[in-house]
Design a protein around this motif. Structure first.
Motif, short mmCIF file in Angstrom:
data_model
loop_
_atom_site.label_atom_id
_atom_site.label_comp_id
_atom_site.label_asym_id
_atom_site.label_seq_id
_atom_site.Cartn_x
_atom_site.Cartn_y
_atom_site.Cartn_z
N GLU B 16 53.18 -14.74 64.96
CA GLU B 16 51.78 -15.10 65.21
C GLU B 16 51.15 -14.13 66.22
O GLU B 16 50.01 -13.71 66.07
CB GLU B 16 51.69 -16.54 65.75
CG GLU B 16 51.65 -17.58 64.64
CD GLU B 16 51.85 -19.00 65.15
OE1 GLU B 16 52.07 -19.18 66.37
OE2 GLU B 16 51.81 -19.92 64.31
N ILE B 19 50.39 -10.80 64.62
CA ILE B 19 49.18 -10.88 63.79
C ILE B 19 47.94 -10.79 64.67
O ILE B 19 46.99 -10.05 64.36
CB ILE B 19 49.17 -12.19 62.96
CG1 ILE B 19 50.32 -12.19 61.95
CG2 ILE B 19 47.84 -12.37 62.24
CD1 ILE B 19 50.59 -13.54 61.30
N GLU B 38 46.93 -9.91 56.03
CA GLU B 38 47.15 -10.94 55.02
C GLU B 38 48.63 -11.03 54.64
O GLU B 38 49.20 -12.12 54.46
CB GLU B 38 46.32 -10.62 53.77
CG GLU B 38 45.98 -11.87 52.98
CD GLU B 38 44.93 -11.58 51.93
OE1 GLU B 38 45.27 -11.70 50.74
OE2 GLU B 38 43.80 -11.20 52.31
N GLU B 41 50.41 -12.80 57.40
CA GLU B 41 50.07 -14.23 57.36
C GLU B 41 50.96 -14.95 56.34
O GLU B 41 51.49 -16.02 56.58
CB GLU B 41 48.60 -14.43 56.97
CG GLU B 41 47.60 -14.12 58.07
CD GLU B 41 47.46 -15.23 59.09
OE1 GLU B 41 48.27 -16.20 59.05
OE2 GLU B 41 46.57 -15.14 59.95
#
Lengths: 305, 316
Positions: B16, B19, B38, B41
């Motif tokens: 996380e 990202i 993406e 994710e």
């Protein structure tokens, strides 16, 4: 017949107990009678002589056996096997065993459980931790269950729970009073949650006995603890204890660790339980049979005064 | 307490973070990295799914004991309407570690009872970490008998490390209190539904868990002994809890297989505390559907059903 049973298994009855010291338990349905294991260290091992753990009197093993295993000097009640207990409780040749061949499986595939069961069978000469059957006490017919501390600390697994439940159901079927003589460290850890469920099963069966209006006398002997205290042992219409028996729910070491203070002397003993209103009476071993018989007589349906 | 859970969550948290950094970088440098973001994710979602679908019993315990895990009052607030708390056992005192009262579940009046743990140290002291004394069980019994009198179904929520081990608890008959509840619950003529929401700690849990239907949250545990204590006894080592947790069969799946529980309620990914509202929705739905079944039973059938359920327990 009982007398046969008694003779046959007599050789298994020894006073020296498990010597290994175990750490405490922090859970409620299981109790490790730690104090008892310390006590046992003082026993003299050759089997001829025995030392009383309470008053240190040294006596002949035979002398003790002839005295229902009560110390002649201080009245300390040594533990009895289920066979010895039956022999001094029910009338000679009156005992007919129920479910004598029921044996434990290893339902959870718990490590080393089979080996422990095997060891317990050899140590106790029994198939499981409770003997149940029909018998008479001074002529009064009853259903009786006797737990045995020599079989994995009298712990309750599926078989102990089932045999006790069936004994209760037999009481109801035959409309006979029920006597359970308890000694147990609590639930049997190796059967996990299934052991816990035996508390619910036996208690639910006792609810039916209650509704049938039948008498249940619960006799507590040293030690009666954990999940057995938290189920059938505490549910007698009349609860009798032997003197100085350890009776309680949680383990003493666990309580000490939780509250961080020393426990008062005599804590969780029969006399403590009587004082706090948890049992009806304390009866010496030598008077137990006649006391039970008297109570049975007072509850006898055919009684004519 | 939750170090294992943190270990469990660490790779997810790290991803996380990565990202976030990438997003920031893309803004700062005005570069379009949306495809890469993406991808990451998607990787995070998969990692989360993988992590939480293969939990060991020990990891379930960490979630079941998580300090953020919703406790009894939150269930009361979200699932029931008009809750009126009723206090005391009429014998000694009011035990704050068991809470009970009357409320509506989907317009049906019910009695609700549950163990209450604390969310912080102060509340935990007040609630005794959800470990009841005898008066807690006696209060629960009083409320259950009251429910039976007024023909109200009973819903119990189980979340306790166990019954409290203390001097006073012994003096007032902890063993007797639990035993009495088992005997009395066996005879109640109204439906009882019990939900294990966190820790089902031994006799202290069972004393209010004799339900016609026993449901269990996906990450809850139910055991005769805590794995730490079991390890301490068997292997003389309380750090063997992880090994004991495997052996004891304490997860919802295990207990469903053993026939001890009737249904598992799925939790939001990562455990109920990740999305309490979703959790409460699932529990409410399960309660209503189970109650719909049991409501149809006559008084005699309810008692018989519960008796037969517990009569069958055990393997030999």
């Amino acid at each position: 017949m009982l007398s046969d049973l008694f003779r046959k298994k007599r050789k298994y009855v020894t006073i020296s107990r498990d010597k290994e010291l175990k750490p405490p338990i922090t859970d409620d349905a299981i109790y490790e009678p730690l104090e008892e294991t310390i006590e046992q260290k003082s026993d003299i091992q050759d089997g001829l002589w025995i030392k009383c753990p309470d008053c240190d009197e040294v006596m002949y093993q035979k002398e003790l056996d002839n005295n229902q295993k009560i110390c002649p000097k201080c009245n300390y009640h040594f533990r009895l096997s289920s066979i010895e207990r039956l022999a001094i409780t029910v009338d000679d040749d009156s005992f007919i065993e129920l479910d004598e061949n029921m044996v434990s499986l290893n339902p959870l595939s718990f490590p080393d459980y089979e080996a422990k069961l095997e060891k317990a069978r050899n140590k106790s000469g029994l198939k499981e931790g409770v003997i149940t059957g029909e018998a008479t006490i001074n002529g009064f017919p009853i259903i009786i269950a006797v737990l045995d501390f020599n079989f994995m600390g009298g712990s309750m697994g599926s078989v102990v729970g089932e045999k006790i439940t069936r004994a209760i159901e037999t009481s109801i079927d035959k409309q006979l009073p029920l006597i359970i003589i308890s000694t147990s460290g609590g639930a049997r850890m190796q059967e996990g949650i299934l052991s816990l469920m035996q508390m619910a099963k036996t208690s639910a069966a006792l609810a039916k006995l209650d509704q049938a209006g039948l008498l249940y006398i619960s006799v507590l002997t040293d030690p009666t603890t954990g999940g057995v205290t938290a189920s059938f042992a505490s549910l007698g219409d009349i609860i009798i204890a032997e003197p100085k028996a350890l009776i309680g729910f949680a383990g003493q070491r666990v309580i000490e660790q939780t509250i961080r203070q020393k426990l008062p002397s005599g804590f969780q003993r029969s006399e403590f339980m009587l004082e706090h209103g948890m049992i009806d009476l304390i009866i010496d071993r030598k008077n137990m049979k006649d006391t039970i018989a008297n109570i049975l007589k007072m509850h006898s349906r055919k009684e004519e005064i | 307490m939750s170090s294992d859970l943190l270990n469990l969550e660490k790779p997810i948290v790290e991803l996380e973070k990565k990202i976030e950094e990438l997003k920031q970088f893309s803004i700062d440098k005005e570069i379009d990295l949306s495809t890469e973001i993406e991808l990451l994710e998607q990787k995070r979602i998969n990692l989360e799914k993988d992590t939480y679908s293969n939990l060991s019993p020990w990891q379930h315990i960490q979630i079941a004991r998580h300090f953020k895990r919703p406790s009894f009052y939150e269930y009361v607030d979200h699932i029931f309407e008009g809750f009126i708390e009723l206090h005391g056992d009429r014998l000694f005192r009011d035990d704050p570690s068991i809470v009970g009262g009357i409320a509506y579940l989907n317009q049906q009046s019910v009695t609700v009872i549950g163990h209450q743990k604390g969310k912080d140290t102060k509340e935990n002291i007040k609630r005794n970490f959800g470990m009841p004394n005898p008066e807690g069980y006696r209060k629960a019994l009083r409320l259950m008998k009251q429910a039976s009198k007024f023909n109200r179904p009973i819903i119990t929520f189980i979340d306790t490390p166990g019954a409290f081990p203390g001097i006073e608890a012994e003096e007032r008959g902890q063993g007797e209190a639990i035993a009495r509840n088992l005997l009395e619950m066996a005879q109640l003529e109204v439906p009882i539904i019990s939900v294990i929401i966190g820790e089902g700690g031994s006799g202290g849990a069972l004393a209010i868990a004799m339900g016609n239907h026993v449901l269990m949250l996906e990450h809850a545990i139910y055991s005769v002994i805590s794995p730490e204590s079991c390890g301490a006894i068997l292997w003389k080592d309380s750090s063997k809890g992880e090994k004991a947790a495997e052996a004891l069969k304490i997860t919802a799946k295990d207990l469903l297989n053993l026939g001890v529980i009737d249904d598992i309620i799925t939790e939001p990914l990562g455990g109920g505390h990740h999305n309490p509202e979703q959790l409460m929705g699932s529990v409410k739905k399960a309660l209503i559907s189970h109650l719909d079944v049991l409501k149809e039973y006559s008084k005699e059938k309810i008692v018989e059903h519960r008796y037969n359920k517990f009569r069958k327990m055990g393997l030999f």
